[in-house]
Each structure stands twice: as C-alpha cells, then as structure tokens.
Write a protein that holds these residues in place. Sequence first.
Motif, mmCIF file in Angstrom:
data_model
loop_
_atom_site.group_PDB
_atom_site.id
_atom_site.type_symbol
_atom_site.label_atom_id
_atom_site.label_comp_id
_atom_site.label_asym_id
_atom_site.label_seq_id
_atom_site.Cartn_x
_atom_site.Cartn_y
_atom_site.Cartn_z
ATOM 1 N N VAL A 1 -7.567 -1.807 -4.585
ATOM 2 C CA VAL A 1 -7.293 -1.105 -3.328
ATOM 3 C C VAL A 1 -7.928 -1.917 -2.207
ATOM 4 O O VAL A 1 -9.153 -2.058 -2.147
ATOM 5 N N ASN A 2 -7.102 -2.464 -1.336
ATOM 6 C CA ASN A 2 -7.579 -3.287 -0.234
ATOM 7 C C ASN A 2 -7.161 -2.674 1.088
ATOM 8 O O ASN A 2 -6.103 -2.055 1.186
ATOM 9 N N PHE A 3 -7.980 -2.859 2.110
ATOM 10 C CA PHE A 3 -7.662 -2.306 3.422
ATOM 11 C C PHE A 3 -8.458 -3.064 4.476
ATOM 12 O O PHE A 3 -9.409 -3.787 4.162
ATOM 13 N N ASN A 4 -8.054 -2.889 5.727
ATOM 14 C CA ASN A 4 -8.760 -3.501 6.841
ATOM 15 C C ASN A 4 -9.651 -2.481 7.530
ATOM 16 O O ASN A 4 -9.252 -1.317 7.701
ATOM 17 N N VAL A 5 -10.844 -2.925 7.930
ATOM 18 C CA VAL A 5 -11.779 -2.108 8.699
ATOM 19 C C VAL A 5 -12.058 -2.834 10.010
ATOM 20 O O VAL A 5 -12.401 -4.023 10.004
#
Length: 670
Positions: free
Chosen positions: A272-276
């Motif tokens: 699970v990858n995402f941008n912050v």
Amino acid sequence: MKKTLLCLFALFLTATAVSAQKATQRKSLAKVQGKALTTAIAPQVFNSPQTRAGELGANERILGFYNTDDLDLSGAANIGFPGIAAGTYQYKVGATFLPALTQRYVGGKITKVRYGLSEDNGANKLFIYKVDLDSEAPIEPALVEVDVPETHAGWNEVTLPTPVTIEENTTYLIGYEYNQKIISQNMQLTQANFPVLCDYSVNINAETELGLMAYGNFEGTGAAWYRNSGAGLGNLCIQAYVEGGSFSDYDLTLSNLTTNSMYGQNGQEYAVNFNVTNTGNLVPQSYTVNVAIDGMTVATLNTPVQFADHRPQTARNTVTIPADMLPGEHEITVYVADINGSAPMQDINDDQISGTVNTYINNFGHQKSLVEEFTSTACSACPYGHGVMEAIGRLRDDVIFVGVHGNIPDESSFMTDKSLEIFNNLLIQKRAPAACFNRYYVDDPSLNQYSEIAFDMGFDQALWDAYAQIFSTVIDMSNDMPAFATVDIATNYDNATRKLDVTVSGKVSPEDLATYVQDAALTVYLTEDNIVAPQNNGGTMVNDYVHNHVLRDVLTETLGSPLVITDGDKYSMTYSTTLDESWNADNMNVVAFISRQVLAESYAWDVYVNQANQVKVGGTVGINNAVVSDANVKEVARYSLDGRQLSRPEKGINIIKMSDGSTRKVIVKQ
C-alpha cells in the motif's frame, strides 16, 4: 495496470506502424463497453532534469489537481478537432481551477506555471484568465500571457512577468497554446502528433469535471469556445507555483493511493503506497497515518516520511490482509490519525484516501494463457499481426493462440457466424489485425488507444520482437490475477464417423466460489493449424499462405456457457460434434477457457479469462503445474531480478520465495 516493462513502448512511439484495416462504417454491435478502475495504477514516470523543478521555497506550494513532480510521458491525449483541413494549427487547452481548489491559496501569488508535454512542440504561449462559470468562458483580457519560445518533452516551467494574486470566490483558467499537426489518412483527418499530456495515470481516479478544457469549433457552428474534454482522459498536466496563502500551521494532505495488485490473498502481505504532503505552515514533529480495511485498522504508521518542503513524499508500506476476511471487494482506507499527538481539526477534507482490494483465499496456478487474434484473409495488414503472434510464441510456451476471422475489410474465407459474433462483441472499434490477451484490460492509452480489451497488432517486421516483449508483459499482468479454477480436457475422436466428444472438467475454490466463480463462463473452441489458403499480404494475394490457429467452431454458447458447479468444488461438462469433412483432424485442437461472462452491459475490465488449456483432438490434458495456495503459505524471502535479496518490496519485478518452496513473480508499482 502497467508494469515496468511497458516503458519499452516509449522507445517505439515514433516508429512506423502498418495501417490496420478498419470498417468503412462504425457498427454499434460491441457489448464490451465502458471502463472502471477498481485499484490504482502506477505511472511510467520520467524524472529527467527536464521533468523535475527546483526545490520549493519555504512559503511556496504547488496548486493543481495533483501536486507531484510525476509525469507520464505516454499519457498523450487525443483531443480531436473536427472540420478542418490538413496542416499545422495552434490550439488552446486549459484547466479550470474552481474556488473549492484555490480556497486555501487565497491571498497568495502565482509566480510560475509549469505544463507537461509528451514531445518537443516548438514555441507555445501560456495564459491565465478569470472564468465566468455560467458560460464556461474566459473573461477578457487575460490576466497574463507569456510567450514560450521553446518547449521540450516533460515539464515546461514558465516564470510570470507579473505575479497573479489569487482572489476569493474566483475561478481561473490556466492553459497554453500549442502546435497541432493534422494529416489526411485513409481519407479522414487525424492528429499526427499528440503533445498534450493528461494525468490519468499519476492522479488516480481524480478526474474533475472541468480539468481539461479545449478551445475550438467543436459543434461546427462557426463559433469557437471552451469545451470540457476530460472524459476518460483525466486532467490537464498543469500546475501553478503559489507563494503565500491562508494555510493552517499543521496540516497534512494524502493523495495517490496505489497498490501492487487489485487482488490480495488472506493472511499475506499487500503493498500500500501513497503520497503525504505537508500543506501546513510548520513542519510537524510527528504524525500517525492508519491503514484500514472496511473500517478495521490493519496498520499504524508512525511518521512514515519526513518533509523537506511542501512537495509530496511517497510512503511505501506493506500491510497484512486479515486471514479471516471474507473473499470479495473491500474498501481500503488511509487516513491521518494525529499530528503532534492530536487529532487534526482543520482542513481535514484531504486527510483520507480510499481504494478497493479484492481478497481471496485459494489460488490455482495458471495453466495456459489465451490470445485471441482478430484477423481476415482479406486484410492486407493482417500478416503483420501474424508475425507478432509468432514472435510471442517464440518467447513463451504457455500461450494458446486462436485466430478469430471477421469481415474487415471484407469477409474472410474462414469467417463463420460464430467467429463474426466474437469479432463484433469483443472489438468496439472494428479493425484488424488486433488481439486480446486473456481479455485483460490495460488502462494505458499508449497501448490501448480505444479503451477496450483489444490491442492493435499491425506493426512493421522490425518491431515484431519488441512488441512481442510488450504483449508478453501484458500476459504476465493478466496472470497476476489469481486463478480460481482449473481446466482439464479429455477428448474422444472416432476417425471413421468423425465424431468428437469433449469433456471439460476441473476444480474450483469453494471459499471463493460465490464471489469469483459464480458468474464465470466456460467456452470451448475448435481450432485448426497448417491450412494452406489465399491471404492478402500487403495488397498482394498469396495463394499458398499457411494459416494457423484458425477458429473452426465453438462447442459452447459462442460467448461462453455458465459454469455449472457440482459436488461443491468440481465441474464437468461434455460436448459432442461431428467434424466437417474439409477439416484435418490431425491438425486440430480443443481450447477450453474460463472467463467472466460477456453480457450486454459488461465492463471491459470484467470479461477477463481466468484459466485456459488446450489439447490435440483425440488427446487428454490435465493439471500440470497448477498449485493451490492458501493463507498458511507465507513469504520467506524476496529477491530482485539480478539476485539481490530485498528487505522490502522494491519497484519493478520482485521474485518471492514462499514457505512451501514455491516462487512467485510480482510487480511492485511504486
């Protein structure tokens, strides 16, 4: 979903393709229509010096529908400008920035704008207008217009001579004028270059209503105006640099949730990858991000990334899917739980992102993969497609080829009512040569320009091997989807009567039955090889052309019969036919496959082939290397393609060693 090897396609974008034969009239016979994404896809990102700008200032932020440096150079958009002659024209595109997007930037100043192009495009012009939303029209004069003397593929950054202050309750149109070549091809006008970039692969599921506006005389009325052109393309790749604004001291924004697969196995780790992005004025000392599936927290991430400025940072993580989760589609949510130990209270509308994951318990290994080639003996370009098929066959031995003959541009010598039914139902744009690979949908317009499950095949011979590698990767992508059944084939052929009996049987996963197998269909094809018959080859009729994989008959319903399950986890279906006297039984094969049903309202992504097998007429084939995996099998080691052991998932192809001794290849998108 893309895989790393699809970047090969960028090497051939400028290569010459053989023109495919197309129908003279569009027929509305296609039943596979529409598209939907159930999981995020990762972009093929090009971070060359041209595509990444300098660091942001302490009080500077990026304003746009997505705020990363990522740019997918294969995301060229076909805007479509009708009713003009061949030539080179200057067209305008822009993105509409509504007050809902700019509200926290009010009082700040736009100092620079950057826009993405897929190719060098000569001199352009950048502009910013206020917009009257009642008419979707820009208010003259422009707030700013800047001549751009030279452009290149990637980001093109333009400093404004006079900054533009963002006002409250004001809508802005930010865009550019570019050069578009129009040519006449097959007696139709078409775009010869595609410089405009859209963000569909780097800004997942975030298409906005006014994110791509094109200026032109689209209705043929003589009046030019801005039209919403973003349907299916995403937003224009354009961003503004803003100094100042009205931001909270501590605020985080989450965006661009991606996963490594639309399927996840119970009890196994799932990427699970995402941008912050730190959108606050100050840098938080600490923060917590939680990952939940159907509202149940499965991971707590303490300060997953550090911030240097207001650019997004990518957080790459793995979570374990609960072992007792019911098979099926579930919502996966990532949200900001606290900042500096306290729950966020201001500007929280962008603190959460969601997607879906389809969980399962058991998985049978894939036996064979199905390639359906759409062709015709009357099609002058189809031998080029045959060449690509042969190149794929040299690359791998797990592929079943079926030649489905249609009526492009005229009826094929091998066309039947059944082959034409398949041709018309699986091809939205009637054309040849084309092919489906396990009927798998790839959301990549550089490969899939018609947004359907079939890919064009008419390429020059010099490119056959290269495209074989690309389409082999598409097959690998389709095989990332777990197989929930097996296909065994037993045949009995009487040479004297020419009667053929075919029994197709196998096992299904009872745990996954209701979700994944219930709407499955079984299809049985008869094909023949080594048929010597005429073929149009580049405009010349070759009388001794050898045709292989020709579809002769369909023993089930043409688009598949419902799979009937007996004994809880088994199925068995028998069919009988008499072979035509003109067919050579020694050169014939029985092809059986399980797919999602092709219905009147099927989505393109939901007709995929889940399992396939093939046997010679008179032969029997069973389960060779099909392996059932379950939630008790764990990952014990992970390696890169060059043999390096990895401590965590790494972008690209990873080889995973499992606790039962088996190995798996997976693609990590980010």
